[in-house]
Scaffold this motif. Structure first.
Motif, PDB file in Angstrom:
ATOM      1  N   ASN A   1       0.884  -1.123   0.062  1.00 40.30           N
ATOM      2  CA  ASN A   1      -0.083   0.051  -0.147  1.00 40.30           C
ATOM      3  C   ASN A   1       0.858   1.273  -0.021  1.00 40.30           C
ATOM      4  N   ALA A   2       1.809   1.277   0.896  1.00 39.13           N
ATOM      5  CA  ALA A   2       2.896   2.485   1.013  1.00 39.13           C
ATOM      6  C   ALA A   2       3.279   2.692  -0.452  1.00 39.13           C
ATOM      7  N   THR A   3       3.631   1.618  -1.239  1.00 38.21           N
ATOM      8  CA  THR A   3       4.300   1.744  -2.623  1.00 38.21           C
ATOM      9  C   THR A   3       3.231   2.574  -3.473  1.00 38.21           C
ATOM     10  N   ILE A   4       2.102   1.969  -3.751  1.00 35.72           N
ATOM     11  CA  ILE A   4       0.965   2.504  -4.372  1.00 35.72           C
ATOM     12  C   ILE A   4       0.738   4.084  -3.870  1.00 35.72           C
ATOM     13  N   ILE A   5       0.860   4.414  -2.529  1.00 36.24           N
ATOM     14  CA  ILE A   5       0.620   5.801  -2.080  1.00 36.24           C
ATOM     15  C   ILE A   5       1.967   6.478  -2.431  1.00 36.24           C
ATOM     16  N   ARG A   6       2.935   6.297  -2.435  1.00 35.76           N
ATOM     17  CA  ARG A   6       4.405   6.866  -2.991  1.00 35.76           C
ATOM     18  C   ARG A   6       4.168   7.302  -4.427  1.00 35.76           C
ATOM     19  N   LYS A   7       3.990   6.190  -5.211  1.00 32.76           N
ATOM     20  CA  LYS A   7       3.515   6.389  -6.715  1.00 32.76           C
ATOM     21  C   LYS A   7       2.454   7.459  -7.042  1.00 32.76           C
ATOM     22  N   ALA A   8       1.446   7.520  -6.416  1.00 30.52           N
ATOM     23  CA  ALA A   8       0.210   8.588  -6.666  1.00 30.52           C
ATOM     24  C   ALA A   8       0.784   9.839  -6.070  1.00 30.52           C
ATOM     25  N   ALA A   9       1.354   9.785  -5.295  1.00 23.53           N
ATOM     26  CA  ALA A   9       1.949  11.570  -4.717  1.00 23.53           C
ATOM     27  C   ALA A   9       2.866  11.794  -5.449  1.00 23.53           C
ATOM     28  N   ARG A  10       3.881  11.051  -5.920  1.00 25.18           N
ATOM     29  CA  ARG A  10       4.781  11.647  -6.878  1.00 25.18           C
ATOM     30  C   ARG A  10       4.076  12.020  -8.217  1.00 25.18           C
ATOM     31  N   GLU A  11       3.187  11.139  -8.748  1.00 25.79           N
ATOM     32  CA  GLU A  11       2.581  11.628  -9.896  1.00 25.79           C
ATOM     33  C   GLU A  11       1.660  12.896  -9.801  1.00 25.79           C
ATOM     34  N   LEU A  12       1.233  12.861  -8.644  1.00 17.69           N
ATOM     35  CA  LEU A  12       0.265  14.084  -8.271  1.00 17.69           C
ATOM     36  C   LEU A  12       1.273  15.251  -8.512  1.00 17.69           C
ATOM     37  N   SER A  13       2.390  15.246  -7.879  1.00 16.49           N
ATOM     38  CA  SER A  13       3.343  16.446  -7.671  1.00 16.49           C
ATOM     39  C   SER A  13       3.882  16.615  -9.219  1.00 16.49           C
ATOM     40  N   VAL A  14       4.155  15.663  -9.905  1.00 11.11           N
ATOM     41  CA  VAL A  14       4.568  15.904 -11.365  1.00 11.11           C
ATOM     42  C   VAL A  14       3.375  16.515 -12.246  1.00 11.11           C
ATOM     43  N   TYR A  15       2.382  16.185 -11.928  1.00 11.62           N
ATOM     44  CA  TYR A  15       1.224  16.672 -12.772  1.00 11.62           C
ATOM     45  C   TYR A  15       0.841  17.915 -12.523  1.00 11.62           C
ATOM     46  N   ALA A  16       1.158  18.445 -11.130  1.00 14.97           N
ATOM     47  CA  ALA A  16       0.624  19.833 -10.546  1.00 14.97           C
ATOM     48  C   ALA A  16       1.935  20.632 -11.132  1.00 14.97           C
ATOM     49  N   GLY A  17       3.282  20.029 -10.914  1.00 17.24           N
ATOM     50  CA  GLY A  17       4.180  20.923 -11.447  1.00 17.24           C
ATOM     51  C   GLY A  17       4.196  21.231 -12.929  1.00 17.24           C
ATOM     52  N   SER A  18       3.586  20.183 -13.625  1.00 18.28           N
ATOM     53  CA  SER A  18       3.384  20.473 -15.270  1.00 18.28           C
ATOM     54  C   SER A  18       2.362  21.532 -15.682  1.00 18.28           C
ATOM     55  N   LEU A  19       1.463  21.698 -14.645  1.00 18.67           N
ATOM     56  CA  LEU A  19       0.529  22.725 -14.667  1.00 18.67           C
ATOM     57  C   LEU A  19       1.095  24.168 -14.784  1.00 18.67           C
TER      58      LEU A  19
END
Length: 126
Positions: free
Chosen positions: A27-45
């Motif tokens: 579960n922690a791995t999936i959380i990490r992946k989702a948080a990192r993707e969220l950060s990247v997507y937000a940065g691209s905005l």
């Protein structure tokens, strides 16, 4: 972004609901992946011209980084000795290898001792 934002609390809840280290780490791995993707997507905005309030983007990325620090402490609190050996080798605690012999393999188990269907059929006939 919405999907990742929804995955994080669901997986935190899932990790809190289980005791086994390997399932918590999954579960922690999936959380990490989702948080990192969220950060990247937000940065691209930041590069989108249609978005007027770019302060929100920086705020979101700052909050994700604060969450990361809390996440590190949370994962460090997992009981690494409450586990089932992961034969894939991804979520074993330190010092445990996927190539190690599973300690539970030596435990004799006869399912008939627990699932005695013949006795149940005899009782139904009486």
């Amino acid at each position: 972004m919405l999907e990742n934002a929804m995955i994080i609390p669901a997986k935190i809840s899932g990790a809190q609901a289980v005791e086994l280290y390997d399932l918590k780490m999954e579960n922690a791995t999936i959380i990490r992946k989702a948080a990192r993707e969220l950060s990247v997507y937000a940065g691209s905005l930041r590069f989108e011209e249609d978005i007027l309030d770019k302060d929100y983007i920086f705020l979101l990325r700052k909050e994700i980084d604060e969450f990361r620090l809390l996440f590190i402490d949370w994962v460090a609190g997992f009981d690494m000795w409450n586990y089932i050996k992961d034969d894939w080798g991804l979520f074993n605690p330190p010092g445990v290898s996927a190539h190690d012999k599973d300690p539970d393999e030596d435990i004799p188990f006869n399912p008939d001792d627990f699932l005695n269907f013949e006795d149940d059929e005899d009782n139904e006939e009486e």
